[in-house]
Design a protein around this motif. Structure first.
Motif: not given
Lengths: 322, 275
Positions: A15, A151-152, A155, A182-184, A187, B104
């Motif tokens: 992260g 992604g960011p 998030n 993944s990201d979601e 997060s 990510r």
């Protein structure tokens, strides 16, 4: 002489805001590595405290996951929400964190609604007195608007959903997720980590192509220490409306979800058949459980929903390995 | 940045299979298109950029294969001894099949870039790129990195129902925003014919794909039915044409390929100003 390309490290990106950002072994080779490694150490995220406060009034949290797309996560999340909310004494909230493909507004019959802000935060959309919904779908101007975010940014919105939505006191918060690991997914687990999450309901269809991805999702849950309430096998068998013969449109060539659940030591919550009226209800924004309550599919749904709520209120009925 | 000749220098047509909606059959359609083109004598590459749920390797019975490296780069994994179909996927880079790629965006982007620059595809007539659902990192990255080689465009896949098409609309917006031409839409899972009584049931509704094509002025490439035999073949990594040669599904796939090739031809002609 040919060299074999080595396996990749499946290790998590720690992260970008983590203490290990840029320094973990998983960081080598990542194009972001230098940026992360040279960033100043961050103060603890104040949002985490705010999320905890918001979630203090939420008794049970259930994540609906898959790994495989199109197996019925949103369909199931919606029926789960409708099913629990059938008890008017229960307050239910449905949060859709699929930012690219938010299906929940349509399925819950509230497409086109807009989110209002008040002093106490963002108001979710109430489809019934005891059933509220939040989705990025409500924030888009038009049904053609594509959320083309990396992604960011995704998030950031997920964090906002948890921090800013005024759910009020809720018995069950159901979180519908996009497919993947993944990201979601990182997060939502990260942001809810300071609160109690009852666990994940994992949805699959019977065939191996799905199970392949779903096993990965289960690995993900174990890696991030998310308890697994159990696995549901959706689209399990189709009964021809004319001749009543059963066909397996998505054949369980490797034993289906029940065998996978057994092999991986997680509870099998049940099978849901393929009933064309389910998809139709979703398209029309109506509750399948209400519209066709006497159907075998509705009975199957109620049985699975019962397993889940029993797990939440009384603890695991069988061993649910973390 | 990537120089124009670093990216796919010897590939005739680059096609992306997109949806927006998960589970509508992108990988199935991508694989069936690739197999049909190979059957028609073409040299084809199939690149799977779905890193979390890479299905293509399974569908072609290539699980467990390794990627070999040579001086020109990574060799694709060939699905056939005559090397007409080369495949690349992260599935070939996992120590264990159940390993989840929990990455990510940045790490996913780096991998996709590597797939485009480091694979020695050789001369291909078609490169088909299978994508995960959505409009996020993978899609942004692949389109950005393909800009210099002018991809022919996107094939959209959907089931007939409104919930799916709702996401495909957004994918169409993505294509417009990124200037990716849309070659057409395929309506998958279009009706199920009961093997016992031949009654056709529209399990996931009907007609939506064709209506979408009309409403949004994009070519309708065809419809593929819900066929347990096709599911079986993707499960077992077999070619439907070889195992069930008389299946109507094969004709449906061939119709889609024919329409696709016609689209490609008319666009090439338009570009070169010929009639």
């Amino acid at each position: 002489m040919q060299v074999i390309v080595p396996s990749v490290s499946v290790l998590d990106c720690p992260g970008t805001e983590s203490e290990d950002a840029g320094k973990a072994s998983a960081c080598s080779g990542c194009p972001n590595q230098e940026i992360c490694a040279s960033a100043k150490p961050r103060a603890p995220d104040p949002d985490v405290g705010q999320v905890r406060e918001r979630m203090a009034g939420v008794k049970h949290k259930i994540l609906v996951l898959s790994g495989k797309g199109g197996v019925g996560k949103s369909t199931f999340s919606a029926q789960l929400a409708y099913g629990i909310a059938a008890d008017e004494a229960k307050q239910v909230a449905l949060l859709d964190i699929d930012i690219c493909g938010p299906s929940i507004p349509r399925i819950m019959g509230c497409d086109g609604e807009q989110v209002h802000q008040s002093n106490s935060g963002w108001s979710p959309i109430y489809v019934e007195d005891n059933l509220s919904v939040m989705s990025v779908g409500f924030l888009l101007g038009s049904p053609d608007d594509a959320v083309i975010w990396r992604g960011p940014k995704k998030n950031g919105l997920i964090k906002q959903f948890l921090r800013d939505v005024d759910w009020g006191d809720v018995d069950y918060l159901i979180v519908d997720t996009p497919p993947g690991t993944s990201d979601e997914h990182l997060s939502i687990v990260q942001y809810l980590s300071s609160t109690h999450v009852d666990g994940a309901v994992v949805i699959t269809t019977p065939q191996e192509v799905s199970l392949l991805d779903v096993r990965k999702e289960i690995s993900f849950c174990r890696k991030v220490k998310l308890p697994i309430i159990g696995v549901v096998e959706n689209m399990s068998g189709f009964v021809c409306p004319k001749c009543k013969h059963q066909s397996q449109i998505f054949p369980p060539t490797t034993g289906g979800a029940e065998k996978m659940a057994k092999d991986m030591g997680i509870p099998f919550l049940g099978r849901l058949p393929l009933d064309p009226r389910i998809g139709k209800s979703c398209d029309e924004g109506k509750s399948f459980l209400t519209e066709h309550e006497d159907s075998p599919a509705a009975a199957a749904y109620r049985s699975v929903i019962n397993e889940i709520t029993t797990h939440c209120t009384e603890g695991p009925t069988t061993d649910s390995q973390c | 940045g990537i120089m124009a000749d670093d990216i796919l220098p010897n590939v005739g047509h680059v096609l992306l299979v997109l949806s927006g909606k998960g589970g509508v059959g992108k990988s199935t359609v991508a694989t069936q298109l690739a197999l049909a083109l190979v059957e028609a004598g073409k040299k084809v590459g199939l690149l799977d950029i779905d890193l979390c749920g890479p299905s293509v390797a399974k569908m072609l019975d290539l699980e467990g294969r390794d990627i070999h490296q040579c001086s020109d780069g990574w060799l694709p994994v060939y699905a056939d001894p005559s090397q007409q179909l080369g495949v690349m996927s992260i599935a070939f880079m996992l120590s264990h099949r159940d390993d989840a790629i929990v990455w990510r965006g940045p790490k996913k982007n780096a991998m996709i870039k590597q797939f485009l620059t480091d694979v020695a595809w050789g001369e291909l007539e078609y490169l088909i790129i299978d994508t995960p659902p959505g409009t996020s990192d993978e899609h942004i990255t692949v389109v950005e990195n393909l800009q210099s080689c002018n991809p022919d465009g996107a094939i959209l896949v959907s089931t007939p129902q409104a919930v799916s098409l709702g996401d495909v609309r957004r994918e169409l917006s993505f294509c417009k925003r990124t200037h990716l031409p849309v070659l057409g839409i395929v309506e998958n899972m279009s009706g199920f014919v009961c093997p016992h009584c031949s009654e056709c049931t529209n399990v996931f509704s009907s007609g939506g794909g064709e209506a979408f094509a009309q409403d949004f002025h994009i070519p309708f490439l065809g419809r593929i039915p819900l066929d347990p035999k096709l599911s079986q073949c993707t499960e077992e990594g077999q070619s439907l044409a070889k195992v069930f040669p008389t299946s109507p599904t094969i004709q449906a796939v061939r119709t889609v390929v024919d329409n696709l090739v016609a689209q490609l031809k008319s666009r090439t002609n338009a570009k070169h100003g010929s009639t």
